[in-house]
Motif scaffolding. Sequence first.
Motif, PDB file in Angstrom:
ATOM      1  N   VAL A  28       1.427 -12.791   9.812  1.00  0.00           N
ATOM      2  CA  VAL A  28       2.017 -12.215   8.597  1.00  0.00           C
ATOM      3  C   VAL A  28       2.902 -11.019   8.950  1.00  0.00           C
ATOM      4  CG1 VAL A  28       1.505 -11.058   6.409  1.00  0.00           C
ATOM      5  CG2 VAL A  28       0.128 -12.991   7.134  1.00  0.00           C
ATOM      6  N   GLY A  29       2.412 -10.180   9.873  1.00  0.00           N
ATOM      7  CA  GLY A  29       3.193  -9.013  10.301  1.00  0.00           C
ATOM      8  C   GLY A  29       4.552  -9.425  10.834  1.00  0.00           C
ATOM      9  N   ALA A  32       6.654 -11.010   7.888  1.00  0.00           N
ATOM     10  CA  ALA A  32       7.032  -9.956   6.944  1.00  0.00           C
ATOM     11  C   ALA A  32       8.105  -9.062   7.553  1.00  0.00           C
ATOM     12  CB  ALA A  32       5.804  -9.133   6.562  1.00  0.00           C
ATOM     13  N   ILE A  36      11.566  -8.519   5.700  1.00  0.00           N
ATOM     14  CA  ILE A  36      11.969  -7.183   5.247  1.00  0.00           C
ATOM     15  C   ILE A  36      13.314  -6.791   5.863  1.00  0.00           C
ATOM     16  CG2 ILE A  36      11.354  -4.713   5.413  1.00  0.00           C
ATOM     17  CD1 ILE A  36       8.380  -5.742   5.004  1.00  0.00           C
ATOM     18  N   LEU A  60       6.711   4.301  -1.158  1.00  0.00           N
ATOM     19  CA  LEU A  60       6.204   4.066   0.191  1.00  0.00           C
ATOM     20  C   LEU A  60       7.153   4.664   1.224  1.00  0.00           C
ATOM     21  CD1 LEU A  60       3.672   2.559   1.175  1.00  0.00           C
ATOM     22  CD2 LEU A  60       5.119   0.618   1.660  1.00  0.00           C
ATOM     23  N   ASP A  63       7.147   8.668   1.087  1.00  0.00           N
ATOM     24  CA  ASP A  63       6.020   9.327   1.762  1.00  0.00           C
ATOM     25  C   ASP A  63       6.367   9.548   3.224  1.00  0.00           C
ATOM     26  OD1 ASP A  63       4.334   9.579  -0.407  1.00  0.00           O
ATOM     27  OD2 ASP A  63       3.469   7.591  -0.157  1.00  0.00           O
TER      28      ASP A  63
ATOM     29  N   ARG B 103      -0.198   3.358  -0.065  1.00  0.00           N
ATOM     30  CA  ARG B 103       0.486   4.620   0.280  1.00  0.00           C
ATOM     31  C   ARG B 103      -0.375   5.428   1.247  1.00  0.00           C
ATOM     32  NH1 ARG B 103       2.249   8.093  -4.765  1.00  0.00           N
ATOM     33  NH2 ARG B 103       3.065   9.451  -3.136  1.00  0.00           N
ATOM     34  N   LEU B 235       3.480  -5.359   7.509  1.00  0.00           N
ATOM     35  CA  LEU B 235       2.367  -5.934   6.744  1.00  0.00           C
ATOM     36  C   LEU B 235       2.119  -5.091   5.481  1.00  0.00           C
ATOM     37  CD1 LEU B 235      -0.130  -8.051   7.108  1.00  0.00           C
ATOM     38  CD2 LEU B 235      -1.403  -6.026   7.733  1.00  0.00           C
ATOM     39  N   ILE B 236       2.095  -3.776   5.667  1.00  0.00           N
ATOM     40  CA  ILE B 236       1.832  -2.873   4.534  1.00  0.00           C
ATOM     41  C   ILE B 236       2.973  -2.963   3.519  1.00  0.00           C
ATOM     42  CG2 ILE B 236       1.452  -0.449   3.861  1.00  0.00           C
ATOM     43  CD1 ILE B 236       0.447  -0.034   6.784  1.00  0.00           C
ATOM     44  N   LYS B 237       4.201  -2.952   4.052  1.00  0.00           N
ATOM     45  CA  LYS B 237       5.367  -2.995   3.165  1.00  0.00           C
ATOM     46  C   LYS B 237       5.407  -4.309   2.386  1.00  0.00           C
ATOM     47  CE  LYS B 237       9.926  -1.532   2.563  1.00  0.00           C
ATOM     48  NZ  LYS B 237      10.431  -0.239   2.363  1.00  0.00           N
ATOM     49  N   SER B 238       5.052  -5.381   3.069  1.00  0.00           N
ATOM     50  CA  SER B 238       5.082  -6.682   2.402  1.00  0.00           C
ATOM     51  C   SER B 238       4.048  -6.727   1.264  1.00  0.00           C
ATOM     52  CB  SER B 238       4.866  -7.760   3.459  1.00  0.00           C
ATOM     53  OG  SER B 238       4.012  -8.748   3.021  1.00  0.00           O
ATOM     54  N   TRP B 240       2.967  -4.099  -0.339  1.00  0.00           N
ATOM     55  CA  TRP B 240       3.480  -3.176  -1.353  1.00  0.00           C
ATOM     56  C   TRP B 240       4.511  -3.864  -2.251  1.00  0.00           C
ATOM     57  CZ3 TRP B 240       3.233   1.895  -3.149  1.00  0.00           C
ATOM     58  CH2 TRP B 240       4.316   2.299  -3.932  1.00  0.00           C
ATOM     59  N   GLN B 241       5.470  -4.528  -1.615  1.00  0.00           N
ATOM     60  CA  GLN B 241       6.550  -5.166  -2.393  1.00  0.00           C
ATOM     61  C   GLN B 241       6.002  -6.284  -3.275  1.00  0.00           C
ATOM     62  OE1 GLN B 241       9.527  -6.170   0.533  1.00  0.00           O
ATOM     63  NE2 GLN B 241      10.463  -4.142   0.431  1.00  0.00           N
ATOM     64  N   LYS B 245       5.832  -6.044  -7.575  1.00  0.00           N
ATOM     65  CA  LYS B 245       6.543  -6.992  -8.455  1.00  0.00           C
ATOM     66  C   LYS B 245       5.617  -7.718  -9.428  1.00  0.00           C
ATOM     67  CE  LYS B 245      10.467  -8.180  -5.567  1.00  0.00           C
ATOM     68  NZ  LYS B 245      10.727  -9.062  -4.433  1.00  0.00           N
TER      69      LYS B 245
END
Lengths: 63, 457
Positions: A28-29, A32, A36, A60, A63, B103, B235-238, B240-241, B245
């Motif tokens: 996934v990382g 993604a 992105i 995000l 921050d 966050r 991973l975190i950003k994905s 979050w997005q 939504k």
Amino acid sequence: MLLDFPLNPAVIAYIDPGTGSIILQAVVGAIAGIAIAAKFYWHRVQKIFGFRKKSDIDELDED
Amino acid sequence: MNKGYKESSSFRDPSGFLFWENGKLLRQINSGYKEDYDHLVRSGLYEKLVTKELLIPHKELAEHTGISEGCYKVIEPQLIDFISYAYEWSFNQLKDAALVTLRIQNLALKHGMILKDASAYNIQFYKGKPILIDTLSFEKYQENSPWIAYRQFVQHFLAPLALMSYCDIRLNSMLKNHLDGIPLEMASRLLPWHTKLNLGLILHIHTHSLAQKKYQASSAALVKPELSRKRMEALIKSLWQLIHKLKVREKDSEWVDYYTFTNYTPSSFDQKKTIIHGVIQDIKPSFVWDIGANTGEFTQLVSRLGIPCIAFDIDHLAVDRHYVQLKKHNLTNTLPLVLDITNPSPAIGWANNERMNLEMRKKPDLIMALALIHHLAISNNIPFEQIASYLGRLSDKLIIEFVPKEDSQVQLLLTSRKDVFPDYSKDSFLRCFKEVFHKIDALEIDDSTRTIFFMQK
């Protein structure tokens, strides 16, 4: 694609991380990361041609 | 060593635990967690999170030696007055709690730390906003290590949010049955097929569920695929997005149009407000529950006086609209929560002692129950004696509205069923409530058949 990760000793946690979840993260990382980056460049292209005015910064990033 | 008793919900994490001492809630940090705690403080992460109102502030009690062996430090976190749980939150409350968790994870990573757990029960609403209450949730980040709490985050936050958004807004109630979040194969099966066209949901739920199934018999201790920092951030950003939504599907709910059909003329509606406002000003309660608050029209009468209030309603959409409005206007002393008062939240978890039932939490000194009695007595067949007894157990003071049988709202409830309520009258209502509340004042409203009663024990 999910099957080919080497199995190494490591992860020790007080909650169950879930073997499948640990393995999946790497996949996934990677996906993604590509998605992105593609989105970022697509927004830049849109901005150049004036389709996109608003900044895409969210909490995000702030921050 | 001091004396105190452990908080019943705090036993899973070996890093420390909460305990009560002389009415104060304290947290013992065990020696094994020393390095991580010191890093949290020295790296500046603690200060950053507290400044941004993302982590509960605490003070260190230097002299305290803890209540059990292996104590490194004792801290006193800011006390949360009223504890609420993810199965009582509306969609946007759960969504905000999820985004706050991400966050925190993002900021932790920038300070060389990571969230070692991502439970929805570590988040509480404090001054109107979701905040992390578990100071021991952080551990030092080791380059290229995966996120241990990823599974927990998806099960506690993403899975219920996706189900609420794509299937039914009430589905976070499933969290009552699944203490560690919604199992992913269940979420994957329940979500509609078109969610398999959404890359985020494909990855984090559908494929995740398949991966869990495939590796369920393997040992996690033997597995460590490399996850670079860049991929961790992605991973975190994905997540979050994807969560950012997700939206509530707007459809007419049962109650959100309630104030359009109040059975009051505009002047008597205003009079009702004035009467209630007057009572509240007179008795100056310190903490109020508004049961059946809808979108908070009458809760405002309490919150505007600076009195903290919990605004309960059975309707998820009404609670969600209330929360969004409060957030928009930065009104922080009201917490809207989803609650069916005919089936209040039970005590759940290990030994039925991890998550409190409704009565175990901070009780109010005033309950408002406006336009509620007919729903309890007629829609749910609850006798007046039992309503009086339960409300009296919860609070010593009560503002309650009696809605007579001739009221069109009551007639509406009776259209589809036999009238088996010969005792539904103001006299019988008063007779039963007088058994519990000994001082009762009736406050009549002009041009209305309804009556407001102020009752005290």
